[in-house]
Design an enzyme around this catalytic site. Structure first.
Site, mmCIF file in Angstrom:
data_model
loop_
_atom_site.group_PDB
_atom_site.id
_atom_site.type_symbol
_atom_site.label_atom_id
_atom_site.label_comp_id
_atom_site.label_asym_id
_atom_site.label_seq_id
_atom_site.Cartn_x
_atom_site.Cartn_y
_atom_site.Cartn_z
ATOM 1 N N CYS A 317 0.803 -1.237 0.000
ATOM 2 C CA CYS A 317 0.000 0.000 0.000
ATOM 3 C C CYS A 317 0.834 1.284 0.000
ATOM 4 O O CYS A 317 0.589 2.177 -0.822
ATOM 5 C CB CYS A 317 -0.955 0.016 1.176
ATOM 6 S SG CYS A 317 -1.611 -1.575 1.664
ATOM 7 N N ARG A 346 6.616 -11.220 5.658
ATOM 8 C CA ARG A 346 6.091 -11.048 7.009
ATOM 9 C C ARG A 346 6.646 -12.139 7.904
ATOM 10 O O ARG A 346 6.710 -13.307 7.515
ATOM 11 C CB ARG A 346 4.559 -11.100 7.004
ATOM 12 C CG ARG A 346 3.929 -9.998 6.166
ATOM 13 C CD ARG A 346 2.422 -10.085 6.167
ATOM 14 N NE ARG A 346 1.841 -9.128 5.228
ATOM 15 C CZ ARG A 346 0.552 -9.034 4.949
ATOM 16 N NH1 ARG A 346 -0.303 -9.831 5.562
ATOM 17 N NH2 ARG A 346 0.111 -8.156 4.075
ATOM 18 N N GLN A 364 1.123 -10.800 -3.185
ATOM 19 C CA GLN A 364 -0.271 -10.346 -3.121
ATOM 20 C C GLN A 364 -0.714 -9.823 -4.482
ATOM 21 O O GLN A 364 0.048 -9.147 -5.170
ATOM 22 C CB GLN A 364 -0.422 -9.227 -2.097
ATOM 23 C CG GLN A 364 -0.341 -9.667 -0.652
ATOM 24 C CD GLN A 364 -0.627 -8.521 0.302
ATOM 25 O OE1 GLN A 364 -0.083 -7.442 0.152
ATOM 26 N NE2 GLN A 364 -1.483 -8.759 1.272
ATOM 27 N N ASP A 366 -2.378 -7.284 -5.359
ATOM 28 C CA ASP A 366 -2.825 -6.032 -4.764
ATOM 29 C C ASP A 366 -3.329 -5.056 -5.822
ATOM 30 O O ASP A 366 -2.808 -5.018 -6.942
ATOM 31 C CB ASP A 366 -1.658 -5.359 -4.027
ATOM 32 C CG ASP A 366 -1.915 -5.267 -2.541
ATOM 33 O OD1 ASP A 366 -3.079 -5.344 -2.139
ATOM 34 O OD2 ASP A 366 -0.939 -5.125 -1.787
ATOM 35 N N HIS A 368 -5.030 -0.818 -5.837
ATOM 36 C CA HIS A 368 -5.529 0.344 -5.099
ATOM 37 C C HIS A 368 -6.201 1.302 -6.065
ATOM 38 O O HIS A 368 -5.713 1.534 -7.172
ATOM 39 C CB HIS A 368 -4.392 1.039 -4.346
ATOM 40 C CG HIS A 368 -3.783 0.169 -3.288
ATOM 41 N ND1 HIS A 368 -2.688 -0.635 -3.539
ATOM 42 C CD2 HIS A 368 -4.131 -0.053 -2.002
ATOM 43 C CE1 HIS A 368 -2.387 -1.302 -2.436
ATOM 44 N NE2 HIS A 368 -3.244 -0.976 -1.496
ATOM 45 N N LYS A 448 -15.239 -2.785 5.186
ATOM 46 C CA LYS A 448 -14.689 -3.711 4.192
ATOM 47 C C LYS A 448 -15.691 -4.806 3.843
ATOM 48 O O LYS A 448 -16.640 -5.072 4.588
ATOM 49 C CB LYS A 448 -13.398 -4.349 4.705
ATOM 50 C CG LYS A 448 -13.571 -5.211 5.955
ATOM 51 C CD LYS A 448 -12.265 -5.890 6.355
ATOM 52 C CE LYS A 448 -12.461 -6.766 7.591
ATOM 53 N NZ LYS A 448 -11.265 -7.572 7.909
ATOM 54 N N HIS A 494 -8.537 -0.363 -1.081
ATOM 55 C CA HIS A 494 -7.632 -1.499 -1.199
ATOM 56 C C HIS A 494 -8.450 -2.693 -1.674
ATOM 57 O O HIS A 494 -9.589 -2.873 -1.240
ATOM 58 C CB HIS A 494 -7.032 -1.899 0.156
ATOM 59 C CG HIS A 494 -6.314 -0.826 0.878
ATOM 60 N ND1 HIS A 494 -4.944 -0.837 1.051
ATOM 61 C CD2 HIS A 494 -6.751 0.286 1.526
ATOM 62 C CE1 HIS A 494 -4.585 0.219 1.758
ATOM 63 N NE2 HIS A 494 -5.664 0.911 2.056
#
Length: 621
Positions: A317, A346, A364, A366, A368, A448, A494
């Site tokens: 992000c 992580r 990911q 991902d 945005h 979410k 997101h």
């Protein structure tokens, strides 16, 4: 392909979920009572319920054996059969401390010390203490509290607990629970603390539900992606590299490439642009984003680079935010949709690592979206449509949808929360998707939508998520130039559809039990020459098919035909073709597919047409 969006099958309402949790929590206490009755020297710790059952952690010198579990199960059924009352009592801290010290239960003392001073302290009895405490209360769904008349089993046991529980042990069905396994577990999950023994169990309302669960569990073992990943030579987790890191083997890497190419094309067609961002960043970035405050324990240790501190990224992000911040945008440019297959890192404890499902480095999918407030509903709807398209193409058409709303601690004004939550609801309503509202379950930075997909054996997997974010635009002071020339804050969305490539790949392996649809299979066709005399023809056919874009192999093992067929079946090849002299003479192929069996003799152009149709339809073949 029409998607079916459903509510949970095993529990269709919050009340059912709560009742099942009470049942399982109660069964955990019955387990602990049985253990301490049979093995009085055992110390108890905690025993929560889980998604499929419960567990209880015990401190005992001798390991629990399979024979012990049988004995404990028998004792639990006896306790259930006695229909003992379950009684809640509020206690004074000093009084209960004295009792615990007399019992020599050190873990209970630690639990007691962890209860805030302003919270009530309660314990739950199974069976009636004598005398019954004046302030004791029967638990939820209470019934008259009576002592058991059975003198052959301990009639009273208690533990510190906030509850809730059933009102009597007889509300458990003696044939609807099972003790499943024993595993090691550190107290409080801390490797420096004592190692305990954790007994796992499952509990249901009826024996039929238990049988269905155990059947599903056996099938899940057969489909285990870790076992199939090794059998099919798709990937490995190399402990020499430290564990929790995935090595993609050629066939798995080929499938990953197919998935990534599909994903990129779907996003480009869906109005997204692609980004590539770094794997590390200066520590200050994570301070600004808030990850150091809220996520530091899941971040790897920092590294020094020219007297500055850098860290591996746990999220994509902030990198997308910096890309947006690189230049000032006009309202006319919004919405901006950026997507990235970004690898993040992580820290996960070794005890929780699990194949592809829980790793330390993963990619990911991902994306945005930076948009105007009035564009939020339309953008959410677009994400839902793209999610449906992608999940359906991978064979997932049955979902459970949850909408999580504002938690007690949050950032952002009431107006912006109302706008975002209403936009999520409106988009779901337009899709006519049923959903469950999780009141207060949203992130602190926005509401979410979470989508769980149901696999071939009925399990639900959390995959897709869509989150509205008011926090990062504020922290990074994101702006756009509005129509009136003023500087305004964009809304940030997101979203991830797979969640991560690694985990989604593991789900795919288990969903299909390794028998992938034709378009995804690493090897689509294997040609099996009966003898060396047919090998030249087999190679010519393979070259023709490869030129058409198919993934084809010729069996070069030299084994007898029966062994070649068996090997192809074990490797779950979708299409195999036996090539004997008759096929050479007629310039045909004898085709057998995994789904339809023998198709007889086909010309090469006919085979190409059938393969192309199956790939276009994303069928299993």
């Amino acid at each position: 392909m029409v998607s079916q969006v459903s509510r949970p099958q095993s529990a269709t309402s919050p009340g059912d979920v709560e009742q099942l949790a009470r049942l399982r929590h109660t069964c955990a206490h019955v387990l602990a009572m049985a253990v301490q009755t049979l093995f009085p020297e055992t110390k108890v710790t905690i025993g929560p319920c889980t998604d499929t059952g419960f567990y209880y952690d015990f401190d005992r010198a001798d390991p629990f054996t399979p024979e012990d579990l049988k004995q404990i199960t028998k004792k639990m059924r006896r306790i259930i059969g006695q229909n003992l009352p379950i009684i809640r009592e509020t206690v004074e801290r000093d009084d209960i401390r004295t009792e615990i010290e007399q019992l020599n239960e050190p873990y209970k003392l630690e639990i007691l010390d962890g209860i805030p001073a302003d919270e009530p302290i309660t314990r739950y009895y199974i069976g009636c203490p004598d005398p019954l405490p004046a302030n004791a209360e029967p638990s939820l769904f209470d019934s008259p509290s009576t002592k058991t008349s059975d003198a052959n089993t301990a009639t009273c046991w208690w533990d510190l607990c906030a509850g809730p529980h059933l009102s009597r042990t007889g509300e458990l069905h003696p044939k609807a629970f099972a003790l499943e396994s024993v595993a090691g577990a550190y107290w409080r999950g801390d490797e420096t603390q004592p190692q305990l023994q954790r007994i796992y169990g499952t509990a249901w309302e009826t024996p039929e539900q238990l049988k269905a669960y155990l059947t599903q569990k056996e099938e899940a073992k057969r489909r285990d992606h870790r076992k199939l990943g090794q059998t099919l030579n798709l990937f490995s987790i190399q402990e020499a590299a430290g564990g929790g890191l995935v090595f993609w083997h050629p066939k798995g890497a080929r499938m990953r490439l197919l998935i990534e190419d599909y994903w990129r094309q779907a996003h480009l067609q869906g109005g997204y642009e692609l980004l590539y961002t770094p794997h590390i960043a200066n520590r200050d970035l994570w301070q600004t984003s808030g990850h150091l405050d809220f996520y530091q324990e899941n971040m790897f240790e920092q590294m020094a680079v020219e007297a500055q501190q850098y860290q591996l990224k746990p999220m994509n992000c902030p990198f997308h935010v910096l890309t947006y911040q690189h230049q000032l945008h006009s309202y006319r440019e919004l919405p901006i949709r950026w997507a990235e297959l970004g690898t993040v890192y992580r820290y996960e404890r070794s005890g929780v690592l699990h194949g592809l499902m829980r790793v330390r480095g993963f990619t990911q999918d991902d994306a945005h979206i930076f948009c105007l407030p009035e564009q939020v509903t339309e953008e959410i709807l677009g994400v839902l449509n793209l999610t449906e398209q992608i999940l359906s193409d991978f064979g997932f058409t049955d979902y459970e949808v949850n909408l999580s709303t504002r938690p007690a601690k949050s950032v952002g004004s009431d107006d912006i929360w109302e706008l975002a939550t209403s936009a999520l609801k409106k988009a779901l309503d337009i899709k006519e998707w049923a959903y469950v509202i999780d009141e207060g379950g949203g992130a602190f930075y926005g509401p979410k939508i979470d989508i769980k997909i149901k696999d071939a054996i009925g399990r639900l997997w959390q995959c897709s998520t869509i989150q509205v974010d008011f926090n990062l635009p504020e922290r990074f002071d994101l702006q756009y130039v509005a129509a009136d020339g003023s500087r305004q804050r964009p809304i940030m969305i997101h979203r991830a559809i797979f969640g991560s490539l690694e985990r989604f790949f593991g789900i795919l392996v288990e969903n299909y039990a390794g028998m992938f649809p034709l378009w995804l299979a690493p090897v689509q066709v294997r040609l099996l020459p009966v003898s060396d005399a047919q090998r030249d023809y087999a190679n010519q056919v393979a070259q023709t098919l490869q030129q058409q874009g198919f993934r084809v192999e010729v069996d070069s093992s030299g084994e007898r035909l029966g062994k070649q067929i068996r090997t192809a079946e074990l490797e779950k090849i979708p299409v195999i073709s036996v090539i004997g002299q008759r096929e050479v003479d007629s310039q045909t192929l004898g085709v057998r597919t995994r789904q339809s069996g023998d198709l007889g003799a086909l010309t090469v152009p006919d085979v190409i047409e059938k393969l192309q149709d199956a790939i276009a339809q994303k069928s299993v073949c």
